[in-house]
Scaffold this motif. Structure first.
Motif, PDB file in Angstrom:
ATOM      1  N   SER A  86       0.829  -1.210   0.000  1.00 20.35           N
ATOM      2  CA  SER A  86       0.000   0.000   0.000  1.00 20.35           C
ATOM      3  C   SER A  86       0.862   1.257   0.000  1.00 20.35           C
ATOM      4  O   SER A  86       0.579   2.216  -0.736  1.00 20.35           O
ATOM      5  N   LEU A  87       1.904   1.254   0.840  1.00 17.93           N
ATOM      6  CA  LEU A  87       2.813   2.399   0.900  1.00 17.93           C
ATOM      7  C   LEU A  87       3.466   2.637  -0.457  1.00 17.93           C
ATOM      8  O   LEU A  87       3.520   3.776  -0.953  1.00 17.93           O
ATOM      9  N   MET A  88       3.945   1.571  -1.082  1.00 17.78           N
ATOM     10  CA  MET A  88       4.650   1.680  -2.366  1.00 17.78           C
ATOM     11  C   MET A  88       3.707   2.091  -3.494  1.00 17.78           C
ATOM     12  O   MET A  88       4.102   2.831  -4.403  1.00 17.78           O
ATOM     13  N   CYS A  89       2.444   1.623  -3.447  1.00 16.91           N
ATOM     14  CA  CYS A  89       1.464   2.017  -4.472  1.00 16.91           C
ATOM     15  C   CYS A  89       1.308   3.537  -4.504  1.00 16.91           C
ATOM     16  O   CYS A  89       1.233   4.150  -5.581  1.00 16.91           O
ATOM     17  N   GLY A  90       1.248   4.157  -3.320  1.00 14.78           N
ATOM     18  CA  GLY A  90       1.110   5.613  -3.258  1.00 14.78           C
ATOM     19  C   GLY A  90       2.335   6.356  -3.750  1.00 14.78           C
ATOM     20  O   GLY A  90       2.241   7.544  -4.093  1.00 14.78           O
TER      21      GLY A  90
END
Length: 492
Positions: A86-90
């Motif tokens: 999730s962090l990397m998607c953003g």
């Protein structure tokens, strides 16, 4: 040894399920902004497919690992992986990066949803499970209703990145609750891990699901790519079955499928996965393109299913205790057939209320069956097999949805191409895009508008006819479930 704090664990599990379930709907609202920012519109669908692919591939593996190592470590690994994704998607700077990070996110989600459901099966008796699993099923409905709204607010205020980052604090809370308040029995003996089975299962499913998602889109159904993927999938799955029959502690113990409750519940979940994707994927297109309603109304008709689902899921818990798994599942199957019949009978002049009613009835059927299946499956196996048995049911529904995307997409496209073949105007599938916005419809000649709408209506009626066939198959399969008189008290 301290005992499990059941209310706090249940709250943590429901929060974890909400985070995993809402991710499927919250991203849909943000995708136009993401595509405008990152480019790569041709890869638009893979942002969804990547998440579904890894979720489906890993769910069985995580279910088995939770039986070997316990729920807490595997749940913790899955939710941490989900939050990292999730962090990397953003932080993604391109559509390719976003797809890779969605793969990571989906790989984590494969552990979160089935193990959260399994934890509830562990800490509540069979009678309590009937009610509690209804609460868990309602999480899906709540996430479907709130996801698009939350996504829209975040995109409009702080940016699409927060569609992914909103998961992080919620996921950390869910993880902390399970780690602090769930007490598990200690595992004794040396664990035996089926590495060969895990690798073969992954290769076979990735090949099969990639074929289903990209077939007819990224490459022709009749092509070298199709042949290679089929060969790899068949070979890997055949070897997987061979290995599982020989290995000491298999990823998929085939003896659980000899249990009629598990066999028929999972087969019905496969067909209901197809029904679910046919409604969620194509109803907005019908309401927008054929009925000429705005996107908000199209969203309302789909939300009706998400309202019916939690209502029925909660009611299902009470029905299970009084009438048993079979009769509760049978009632759900009848609602699925009734909902599918309403879709088949739907006409443009019926308006969005007919579409909403049809969607609501399908939601009732999904809520009754999904809760009954999970409770009955968990009651049919011991603690040592509960993780993989629960995961097998979720896997079958995911597989059904993936098969549905390919099958129903082919039905829709084939119907439209056959319809357009009788015209001399040179229409193609992209011509349908002009029906989906008010602006493009306003600038279209009335005759062209009517012709395209009739074609889209006819093609979607074919899709709903196929959905109705699977609804009838679901109902017939339910008759294979064992007869019972109600959930017995104090069964662990």
């Amino acid at each position: 040894m301290k005992t499990t704090n059941r209310p706090l664990v249940l709250a943590s599990v429901m929060l974890a399920m909400f985070v995993g379930a809402v991710e499927a709907t919250i991203v849909a609202t943000a995708m136009p902004s993401i595509a405008a920012d990152l480019g790569g519109f041709s890869k638009y669908s893979w942002v969804f497919s990547a998440y579904l692919l890894m979720n489906t591939v890993t769910v069985l593996i995580y279910g088995k690992l939770s039986d070997i190592f316990g729920r807490k470590p595997i749940f913790a690994f899955g939710i941490i992986l989900f939050l990292v994704g999730s962090l990397m998607c953003g932080l993604a700077n391109s559509m390719d990066q976003l797809i890779i990070y969605r793969l990571i996110q989906g790989m984590g989600a494969g552990a979160v949803l089935p193990i959260a459901t399994t934890i509830v099966g562990d800490i509540y008796s069979a009678e309590e499970r009937a009610k509690i699993q209804g609460y868990l099923s309602s999480v899906w409905g709540i996430s479907a209703v709130s996801g698009p709204a939350i996504g829209g607010i975040l995109v409009a205020t702080v940016g699409w990145e927060y569609v992914f980052w909103v998961n992080i604090p919620l996921g950390i809370l869910a993880l902390a609750g399970v780690l602090l308040f769930l007490k598990e029995p200690k595992k004794s003996g040396k664990p035996s891990i089926d590495y060969a089975g895990a690798v073969l299962l992954t290769i076979g499913l990735v090949s099969l699901l990639y074929l289903l998602v990209e077939g007819g889109v990224g490459f022709d159904w009749i092509s070298a790519s199709t042949g290679i993927l089929i060969a790899v999938a068949v070979t890997a799955i055949t070897l997987f079955v061979y290995v599982e029959r020989k290995v000491k502690d298999p990823i998929m113990p085939f003896e659980i499928w000899k249990n009629k409750t598990i066999l028929y519940a999972n087969l019905v979940s496969l067909t209901t996965g197809i029904i679910l994707i046919s409604v969620s994927s194509y109803l907005p297109t019908y309401v927008t393109g054929v009925m000429e309603q705005p996107a908000a109304i199209a969203g309302f008709t789909l939300t009706a299913m998400s309202i019916g689902w939690p209502i029925a899921a909660t009611l299902s818990g009470r029905l299970l205790i009084r009438f048993g798994y079979f009769r509760t599942s049978l009632a759900g199957g009848m609602f699925l057939v009734a909902g599918a019949a309403l879709f088949v009978l739907m006409r443009p002049e019926a308006g969005p209320w007919w579409a909403a009613l049809s969607s609501f009835v399908i939601g009732i059927g999904m809520g009754l069956t999904s809760t009954a299946f999970i409770v009955s499956i968990q009651s049919a196996v011991t603690y040592e097999k509960r993780g993989v048995a629960t995961a097998s049911n979720m896997f079958m529904r995911n597989l059904g949805s993936t098969i549905g995307v390919a099958l129903l997409g082919t039905v829709l496209n084939t119907s439209l191409l056959k319809y357009f073949s009788n015209s001399e105007e040179g229409y193609d599938l992209d011509s349908i895009n002009t029906l989906l916005t008010v602006e493009s419809r306003e600038g279209m000649p009335a005759e062209t508008l009517r012709y395209l709408q009739e074609g889209l209506s006819m093609a979607l009626q074919n899709v709903y006819a196929v959905m109705a066939v699977f609804a009838v198959i679901s109902l017939l399969l339910i008759f294979g479930l064992p007869r019972d008189k109600g959930v017995k008290k104090n069964v662990q």
